[in-house]
Scaffold this active site. Sequence first.
Site, PDB file in Angstrom:
ATOM      1  N   ASP A  92     -15.299  45.253  48.855  1.00  0.00           N
ATOM      2  CA  ASP A  92     -14.069  44.238  48.588  1.00  0.00           C
ATOM      3  C   ASP A  92     -13.032  44.731  48.554  1.00  0.00           C
ATOM      4  O   ASP A  92     -12.750  45.580  47.752  1.00  0.00           O
ATOM      5  CB  ASP A  92     -15.052  43.524  47.019  1.00  0.00           C
ATOM      6  N   TYR A 103      -8.710  44.826  46.768  1.00  0.00           N
ATOM      7  CA  TYR A 103      -8.596  45.775  46.249  1.00  0.00           C
ATOM      8  C   TYR A 103      -8.528  44.601  45.237  1.00  0.00           C
ATOM      9  O   TYR A 103      -7.738  43.284  44.901  1.00  0.00           O
ATOM     10  CB  TYR A 103      -7.059  46.055  46.203  1.00  0.00           C
TER      11      TYR A 103
END
Length: 253
Positions: A94, A96
């Site tokens: 996913d 940052y």
Amino acid sequence: MSPSMPDDILSTLEAPPPAPAGAQLQSADPSAWLVAPGWQPLVDEFFRSAAGQGLLGFLQQRLQAGASIFPPQPLRALQLTPPSAVRVVILGQDPYHGRGQAEGLAFSVAPGVPFPPSLRNIFKELQRDLGTPIPALPQPGGSLVKWAQKGVLLLNTCLTVEEGQPASHSGKGWELLTDAIIRQVSQEAQPAVFMLWGAHAQSKRPLIDASRHLVLTANHPSPLSALRPPLPFIGCGHFSQARAWRDAHPAPV
């Protein structure tokens, strides 16, 4: 990526255009998220589905609650790398979750942002494997926009996240879309290289036709696993293997 696919695709970083510092998602309207035409039917089908509508409802709810959601363009990987251009796929998990970091491409950070540890290890392996110097800050920095423009699909399996809350949008529906994207690449006519780093990325292996594509696996480039057995990331040689595969399987003219 052009059919000639330049030799420096995995060894050269150039300065991309700057992005607004701290940019974040502004609306849950997918019509504002640009994608290349080849991806549009798949994206439209997903957002018409119950899962897609549920995801949009969740995003709208979180935005109305005042959540800061990154990146500002969740589908940017699909904007920069059309399906017909994909030669390499690098899967992340996913985005940052720090303000100003995510720019819609797996492992990439906005221009001028200090390298996160995993990205630094990617650059270290590039240097070890291909002799590529680690890019300087602030420019060219850690943005991988030029990779995306040359056929490297930098795809996270979940495409949004809330500030300071890793994996906060996992399991909300994005994975159904990104699984479909992986399947579409697997079904495309030209062979591609899939780099699966870590257990999460490797869980997508059943979606890939390994009889047609090169599938490379190693530990995640995180400092927690990059040097550990059984398949350390540092020393994996994936970039030189990808170059050799590409040279043996040129894109159709």
